[in-house]
Design an enzyme around this catalytic site. Sequence first.
Site, PDB file in Angstrom:
ATOM      1  N   HIS A  27      23.094 -13.883  15.315  1.00 53.62           N
ATOM      2  CA  HIS A  27      23.384 -12.427  16.013  1.00 53.62           C
ATOM      3  C   HIS A  27      22.285 -11.868  16.752  1.00 53.62           C
ATOM      4  O   HIS A  27      22.667 -10.856  17.427  1.00 53.62           O
ATOM      5  CB  HIS A  27      24.000 -11.464  14.769  1.00 53.62           C
ATOM      6  CG  HIS A  27      22.576 -11.042  13.846  1.00 53.62           C
ATOM      7  ND1 HIS A  27      22.795 -10.104  12.981  1.00 53.62           N
ATOM      8  CD2 HIS A  27      21.402 -11.668  13.886  1.00 53.62           C
ATOM      9  CE1 HIS A  27      21.564  -9.869  12.216  1.00 53.62           C
ATOM     10  NE2 HIS A  27      20.739 -10.806  12.773  1.00 53.62           N
ATOM     11  N   ASP A  75       9.732 -22.135  12.268  1.00 56.93           N
ATOM     12  CA  ASP A  75       9.506 -20.954  12.949  1.00 56.93           C
ATOM     13  C   ASP A  75       8.283 -20.972  14.059  1.00 56.93           C
ATOM     14  O   ASP A  75       7.850 -21.824  14.132  1.00 56.93           O
ATOM     15  CB  ASP A  75       9.497 -19.816  11.816  1.00 56.93           C
ATOM     16  CG  ASP A  75       9.954 -18.233  12.377  1.00 56.93           C
ATOM     17  OD1 ASP A  75       9.693 -18.199  13.534  1.00 56.93           O
ATOM     18  OD2 ASP A  75      10.543 -17.453  11.737  1.00 56.93           O
TER      19      ASP A  75
END
Length: 348
Positions: free
Chosen positions: A252, A214
């Site tokens: 998404h 991340d």
Amino acid sequence: MAHEMQSSEVLKAHTHVWNHHLSAINSAALTCAVKLGIADVINSHGKPMTISELVARLPIHPTKGRHLQQLMRILVHSGFFIHQEERFSLAPASWLLLNDEPLSAKSFTHLKIYPHIAKSLDLLSDWFQNEVPTTFEMAFGTTFWNYAANNQRFGAIFNEAMACDSRLINKVLISECKHVFEGLTSLVDIAGGTGTVARAISNAFPDLKCIVFDQHHVIANLEGSQNLEFVGGDMFEAIPSANAILLKWILHDWNDEQSVKILKKCKEAIPSKEQGGKLIIIDMVMENQHQDHESAATQHLFDIVMMVLFAGKERNEKEWAQLFSDAGLSSYKITPSLGTKSIIEVYP
């Protein structure tokens, strides 16, 4: 035309319009219940409570006690509490509002009604008439990700909400879908945040090396374990090599072009299908004919949230298949076993 409809049809349509126009009240009532700790008070009492008992135990002003009945009435109708014989008890959904519940959804509730997101939704009609990528950028002059990175409180709420969702998913993922991870030697959890999912996987499979990948500010000061490591970087630039890549609720957030770029980077980081390489995507698959009405409604709501915050989208199977094809991936398998989400195994 409305004037040509039967009176009963007009009244039903009118009720339908009102229910949607006032739907934000459901969210406000739920938020109020969470902040007042109604579920915790009933749970600690050990048995169903009368309205007077709730008034005596809750942190409310004496002059507002007579209005608590109105709040509880809508919460009962919404399925958060049960009302029988003049007493209130917990419904299945209210167990997820308890402070000491490991699978508590309270943090996610705080995020979804957070004023910044509400303000973004208020600008929806204006957004459709201009070229600004998202309503969030219209409201705050920057992207959601930049805002979260530079606003510590907001970022903390978002990270905890994602961890909250991950804890819910882990319960099913580890106990009922272990086959997805069996045989893997290494796994990279892309945009894995504080590592909630990766920790659960690494604990369940001690021989599986897990990496949480991340942004640097997200993983700062996070400690790994013997088979869990935190690595900072940009998924659009390069992804650490591994046997498998996990993308939980990631794609998404991005439009099709950006999603294809991410998938291509993932493909570069894994071996061939014959050597055990694959992507594990946990995301929604819309228009599933086996879903109930409530699950489908949740997916449609999230589709709009993705649109206004990130210019992203939820996808149906045809749209997922197109992404995989455009990224040069060969095949996929969908397992709809995570409520509104599915596990999609994709092979290079």
